[in-house]
Design a protein around this motif. Structure first.
Motif, mmCIF file in Angstrom:
data_model
loop_
_atom_site.group_PDB
_atom_site.id
_atom_site.type_symbol
_atom_site.label_atom_id
_atom_site.label_comp_id
_atom_site.label_asym_id
_atom_site.label_seq_id
_atom_site.Cartn_x
_atom_site.Cartn_y
_atom_site.Cartn_z
ATOM 1 N N GLY A 1 -89.436 -3.535 33.975
ATOM 2 C CA GLY A 1 -89.616 -2.699 35.155
ATOM 3 C C GLY A 1 -88.859 -1.389 35.131
ATOM 4 O O GLY A 1 -88.834 -0.668 36.124
ATOM 5 N N VAL A 2 -88.230 -1.067 34.016
ATOM 6 C CA VAL A 2 -87.463 0.172 33.881
ATOM 7 C C VAL A 2 -88.106 1.015 32.783
ATOM 8 O O VAL A 2 -88.426 0.506 31.703
ATOM 9 N N VAL A 3 -88.312 2.296 33.048
ATOM 10 C CA VAL A 3 -88.824 3.208 32.026
ATOM 11 C C VAL A 3 -87.626 3.711 31.234
ATOM 12 O O VAL A 3 -86.713 4.315 31.803
ATOM 13 N N GLU A 4 -87.621 3.442 29.939
ATOM 14 C CA GLU A 4 -86.532 3.883 29.070
ATOM 15 C C GLU A 4 -87.071 4.996 28.169
ATOM 16 O O GLU A 4 -88.063 4.815 27.479
ATOM 17 N N VAL A 5 -86.401 6.129 28.200
ATOM 18 C CA VAL A 5 -86.806 7.295 27.404
ATOM 19 C C VAL A 5 -85.672 7.604 26.441
ATOM 20 O O VAL A 5 -84.518 7.761 26.858
ATOM 21 N N ALA A 6 -86.013 7.681 25.152
ATOM 22 C CA ALA A 6 -84.987 7.965 24.150
ATOM 23 C C ALA A 6 -85.614 8.702 22.974
ATOM 24 O O ALA A 6 -86.803 8.562 22.692
ATOM 25 N N PHE A 7 -84.801 9.456 22.304
ATOM 26 C CA PHE A 7 -85.214 10.152 21.091
ATOM 27 C C PHE A 7 -84.965 9.258 19.887
ATOM 28 O O PHE A 7 -83.986 8.510 19.859
ATOM 29 N N ALA A 8 -85.835 9.360 18.893
ATOM 30 C CA ALA A 8 -85.523 8.748 17.612
ATOM 31 C C ALA A 8 -84.351 9.528 17.020
ATOM 32 O O ALA A 8 -83.423 8.960 16.463
ATOM 33 N N ARG A 9 -84.436 10.834 17.185
ATOM 34 C CA ARG A 9 -83.351 11.726 16.761
ATOM 35 C C ARG A 9 -83.335 12.901 17.733
ATOM 36 O O ARG A 9 -84.250 13.720 17.743
ATOM 37 N N CYS A 10 -82.293 12.971 18.548
ATOM 38 C CA CYS A 10 -82.190 14.022 19.555
ATOM 39 C C CYS A 10 -81.939 15.363 18.863
ATOM 40 O O CYS A 10 -81.078 15.458 17.982
ATOM 41 N N PRO A 11 -82.692 16.401 19.227
ATOM 42 C CA PRO A 11 -82.423 17.720 18.638
ATOM 43 C C PRO A 11 -80.971 18.131 18.880
ATOM 44 O O PRO A 11 -80.445 17.971 19.993
ATOM 45 N N ALA A 12 -80.317 18.639 17.847
ATOM 46 C CA ALA A 12 -78.893 18.975 17.929
ATOM 47 C C ALA A 12 -78.619 19.978 19.050
ATOM 48 O O ALA A 12 -77.630 19.847 19.779
ATOM 49 N N TRP A 13 -79.488 20.966 19.218
ATOM 50 C CA TRP A 13 -79.272 21.971 20.262
ATOM 51 C C TRP A 13 -79.286 21.337 21.657
ATOM 52 O O TRP A 13 -78.550 21.754 22.527
ATOM 53 N N LEU A 14 -80.104 20.316 21.830
ATOM 54 C CA LEU A 14 -80.178 19.642 23.123
ATOM 55 C C LEU A 14 -78.965 18.740 23.334
ATOM 56 O O LEU A 14 -78.367 18.721 24.408
ATOM 57 N N GLN A 15 -78.591 18.023 22.299
ATOM 58 C CA GLN A 15 -77.452 17.105 22.405
ATOM 59 C C GLN A 15 -76.176 17.851 22.757
ATOM 60 O O GLN A 15 -75.342 17.358 23.520
ATOM 61 N N ARG A 16 -76.001 19.063 22.211
ATOM 62 C CA ARG A 16 -74.809 19.867 22.519
ATOM 63 C C ARG A 16 -74.782 20.289 23.985
ATOM 64 O O ARG A 16 -73.717 20.499 24.553
ATOM 65 N N ARG A 17 -75.931 20.425 24.604
ATOM 66 C CA ARG A 17 -76.011 20.912 25.979
ATOM 67 C C ARG A 17 -75.969 19.799 27.029
ATOM 68 O O ARG A 17 -75.702 20.070 28.199
ATOM 69 N N LEU A 18 -76.252 18.593 26.636
ATOM 70 C CA LEU A 18 -76.277 17.492 27.594
ATOM 71 C C LEU A 18 -74.870 16.968 27.858
ATOM 72 O O LEU A 18 -74.118 16.722 26.913
ATOM 73 N N PRO A 19 -74.521 16.769 29.127
ATOM 74 C CA PRO A 19 -73.186 16.242 29.434
ATOM 75 C C PRO A 19 -73.136 14.713 29.411
ATOM 76 O O PRO A 19 -72.196 14.117 29.928
ATOM 77 N N PHE A 20 -74.137 14.066 28.842
ATOM 78 C CA PHE A 20 -74.204 12.606 28.819
ATOM 79 C C PHE A 20 -74.929 12.146 27.563
ATOM 80 O O PHE A 20 -75.636 12.920 26.931
#
Length: 160
Positions: free
Chosen positions: A59-78
């Motif tokens: 009942g939960v939608v789980e969204v994940a990257f196989a490999r998160c883009p580095a530029w995005l990972q640097r900007r996310l606070p979580f």
């Protein structure tokens, strides 16, 4: 072999009512948290365009990257965040590692509904005003960490 109709009519009426009540309760909890889930889905949609994957699990939608883009990972606070019945993580590995923690937040949204946004912020503000750490001392985060620790200690109970 018994038919579906025979099996359904042979079950005690109490079991049927009990199952119906559980189903209605689950629906009610999802509807109560739906405004927050809508925010979560709105945040998740652009990530799908960036090749994140979404799955529905319990009942939960789980969204994940196989490999998160580095530029995005640097900007996310979580590395993972829960918004209603939507969990967004930077990777499948992080999602797996933090699943029990994030599911504790799902239960919190089910309890608080849209008021969770305000209650979470109020808890962080209260901790900050006391000289505490707004994230680490937040009551909701402490509860989620306890769930995470319990799941680590008892992996079979993690999905309960």
């Amino acid at each position: 072999m018994t038919s579906w109709k025979d099996r359904m009519t042979s079950r005690p009426a109490a079991q049927l009512r009990s199952g119906a009540r559980r189903g209605l309760k689950r629906l009610g909890l999802r509807l109560w948290a739906a405004p927050c889930s809508a925010v979560g889905l709105a945040c998740a949609l652009p990530l799908l365009a960036l090749r994140a994957r979404a799955v529905r699990r319990d009942g939960v939608v789980e969204v994940a990257f196989a490999r998160c883009p580095a530029w995005l990972q640097r900007r996310l606070p979580f590395v993972a965040i829960t918004l209603g019945h939507v969990v967004i993580a930077t990777s499948a590995a992080e999602l797996e590692r933090l699943r029990a923690h994030e599911l504790a937040h799902v239960r919190q949204y089910e309890r608080w509904g849209a008021a969770f946004f305000i209650a979470y912020a109020a808890s962080s503000l209260a901790q900050w005003l006391r000289g505490g750490r707004p994230y680490w001392d937040n009551l909701f985060e402490r509860e989620a960490r306890q769930a995470e620790q319990a799941a680590t200690a008892h992996p079979a109970d993690a999905r309960a």
